[in-house]
Design an enzyme around this catalytic site. Sequence first.
Site, short mmCIF file in Angstrom:
data_model
loop_
_atom_site.label_atom_id
_atom_site.label_comp_id
_atom_site.label_asym_id
_atom_site.label_seq_id
_atom_site.Cartn_x
_atom_site.Cartn_y
_atom_site.Cartn_z
N ASP A 7 0.88 -1.17 0.00
CA ASP A 7 0.00 0.00 0.00
C ASP A 7 0.92 1.22 0.00
OD1 ASP A 7 -2.52 1.40 0.23
OD2 ASP A 7 -1.91 1.91 2.26
N SER A 8 0.32 2.41 -0.09
CA SER A 8 1.13 3.63 0.00
C SER A 8 1.63 3.83 1.43
CB SER A 8 0.29 4.82 -0.43
OG SER A 8 -0.88 4.89 0.38
N CYS A 70 -4.24 -2.04 -2.07
CA CYS A 70 -4.44 -0.63 -2.37
C CYS A 70 -5.46 -0.52 -3.50
CB CYS A 70 -3.11 -0.02 -2.80
SG CYS A 70 -3.30 1.57 -3.62
N GLU A 145 -3.04 9.22 8.01
CA GLU A 145 -1.60 8.97 8.10
C GLU A 145 -0.92 9.86 9.15
OE1 GLU A 145 0.64 6.86 6.81
OE2 GLU A 145 -0.71 5.73 5.51
N CYS A 177 -11.16 2.42 -0.07
CA CYS A 177 -9.73 2.75 0.11
C CYS A 177 -9.34 2.00 1.37
CB CYS A 177 -9.56 4.26 0.31
SG CYS A 177 -7.92 4.71 0.94
N HIS A 179 -7.31 2.50 3.58
CA HIS A 179 -7.12 3.30 4.81
C HIS A 179 -8.42 3.46 5.60
CE1 HIS A 179 -3.29 4.61 3.03
NE2 HIS A 179 -2.98 5.17 4.18
N1 DGL Z 1 -4.88 2.87 0.64
C1 DGL Z 1 -4.80 3.10 -0.76
C2 DGL Z 1 -6.11 2.86 -1.43
O1 DGL Z 1 -6.76 1.89 -1.05
C3 DGL Z 1 -4.02 4.35 -1.16
C4 DGL Z 1 -4.51 5.62 -0.59
C5 DGL Z 1 -3.58 6.81 -0.89
O2 DGL Z 1 -2.38 6.67 -0.75
O3 DGL Z 1 -4.13 7.85 -1.28
O4 DGL Z 1 -6.52 3.52 -2.37
#
Ligand code: DGL
Length: 265
Positions: A7-8, A70, A145, A177, A179
């Site tokens: 993931d990021s 992600c 984050e 997402c 996150h």
């Molecule tokens: N968690 C990732 C997603 O599901 C990336 C979110 C991001 O870095 O903006 O899209």
Amino acid sequence: MRLGLFDSGVGGFTVLKKVIELCPNNSFIYLADTARLPYGVKTTHEIMKIAEEISSWFSYQNIDAFLVACNTTNAIALDVIKKNLDVPVFDLIGSAASTIQESRVGVLATPSTVKTKAYTNAIMEVKPKTFVIEQPCPELVPMIEMDNINSDEIIDVAGIYLQPLLKQKINSLILGCSHYPLISPFLTELLPSSVKLIDPADALSLKLKLFIDSEERKYSKKKNLVDLKFYVTSNLKNFPNKAKHWLNVFPEVNLVSLQKKGWVS
Ligand code: DGL
């Protein structure tokens, strides 16, 4: 089995957690591309390049299966990942779409994911009569984050994002997402109890479990052993605390450069 995921940043922890719950006796390699966080406002070209580099790196990690933790990369560059890896690839969007039962579905996702309409298209393929509305949420990932989440601020911002979806009388909400499950307690507070919250990691973990069970004989089972390896592309010092906060582990974390080729397995 040795499983790779990325993931990021900390978003993929929500996938890792669900997968460990369902498929505990495995090894995991988690890559957080912290140098390029957030992904959700990047262009298609940038995400394709990221997917290319990450999948090339994982092709040297001796993995048995790969989890796209992600959504943004899943929406834009799943083909790139599949092309670079010769192991089964499990994705969030396809897995979640195949389980949707509700008639009016809301999706919260990053702007880059929403632009592709990947959730709408995937749901339409299996249930063409479903009403789907997608909402971009540019502010949520940077807020999540941050080391100290300000709950009032999150509730205010999420409340604004949810308004158009609630107006459309959705009966389920996909956390599009990885996150977002980290703030699901706040989202639940903002939703009527009739709206079902869907974390795509549930569907992904189930699919993965079926695969692992079917392959079981090929792999020696390590009983009650979860082996975790973490890699980041920047912010090495910060990451163990984040893992402690969200996963309750304090791991050793390694720094990796995805641009430098010549990795060894
Ligand atoms: N968690 C990732 C997603 O599901 C990336 C979110 C991001 O870095 O903006 O899209």
